[in-house]
Design an enzyme around this catalytic site. Sequence first.
Site, PDB file in Angstrom:
ATOM      1  N   CYS A   1      39.609  48.791  35.849  1.00 54.94           N
ATOM      2  CA  CYS A   1      41.012  48.382  35.955  1.00 54.94           C
ATOM      3  C   CYS A   1      41.540  48.352  37.385  1.00 54.94           C
ATOM      4  CB  CYS A   1      41.907  49.236  35.070  1.00 54.94           C
ATOM      5  SG  CYS A   1      42.028  50.982  35.534  1.00 54.94           S
TER       6      CYS A   1
ATOM      7  N   HIS B   1      45.435  54.365  33.663  1.00 53.99           N
ATOM      8  CA  HIS B   1      45.083  52.946  33.587  1.00 53.99           C
ATOM      9  C   HIS B   1      46.016  52.082  34.437  1.00 53.99           C
ATOM     10  CE1 HIS B   1      44.018  49.014  32.186  1.00 53.99           C
ATOM     11  NE2 HIS B   1      45.191  48.824  31.626  1.00 53.99           N
TER      12      HIS B   1
ATOM     13  N   ASP C   1      47.493  42.356  31.906  1.00 51.38           N
ATOM     14  CA  ASP C   1      46.550  43.477  31.870  1.00 51.38           C
ATOM     15  C   ASP C   1      45.122  42.946  31.892  1.00 51.38           C
ATOM     16  OD1 ASP C   1      45.526  46.004  31.736  1.00 51.38           O
ATOM     17  OD2 ASP C   1      46.857  46.665  30.139  1.00 51.38           O
TER      18      ASP C   1
END
Length: 273
Positions: A81, A116, A131
Amino acid sequence: MTLAPEQVDEWAVDTLDLDAYLRRIGQERAKPSAAALRELAKAHVLAVPFENVDVVLGQHKGIALEDVIGKLVRRQRGGYCYELGSLFAAAAEQLGYRVRRLVARVQPQKNGPYTHMTLVVEADGVQHLVDVGFGAGMLVPMPLVDGAVVDQAGWPHRLVADGDWWRLQKLEDDDWTDLHAFTLTPMHRIDYEVYHHYTSTHPRSPFTGQLVVMRLEEGLSRKLVGEEFIVERPDGSKETTKVPAARLDATLRELDVVLADEELAKLLKIYPG
């Protein structure tokens, strides 16, 4: 008072060769709009795999944008991420979007970690959750509107406002399950350095002890988790097979992760299959 260089340009956005990035994901420059943002995010997810090989091998160079560019753009590898999100954020800002870098708590109903990296990007006057680094999760942006439902490659996802928090949910077995929760508090680069250190080194991190490679496309989710290759479809069907060592390289290539010979040899020494 003179500002330190990192305070002037905290994210080093100009480090990115935008044209090289766009070639990597097969896109051309386009004026900022919700439609263009959708195509940009989708192209990014389809082109750049989610993978933690360097973490497993203990050779991760870090998440400075220059290192991310070298790995994901020049070497055409993938990342997780912090790498995927920071690369997309830099490209989006160069294209003229307003980007807010955030952090989310994964699986909040299970007290998951607050680690995250996710993004909120403004397009056509509307804030969108983007995302690109949530594994085989989101393919396209979602408007930051309470109750908004967006199809993600065949799986319905929903955003729900909960006080100061937003919850990203997925429809599973006719019920909405929380995937992660986030606030709109912007992060600093050093925050992600701290999260990355935990995620890439702590023995209880889900990324240090096993391979995690994920790919998402329309109607298909493919994952290599440890030695299990998992294929899922929106109709609920799921196939799980074990990947022997002899098939590891071929399986990684199917997931768009191509390793150097020395990396593959090092990985095979610790691969459980």
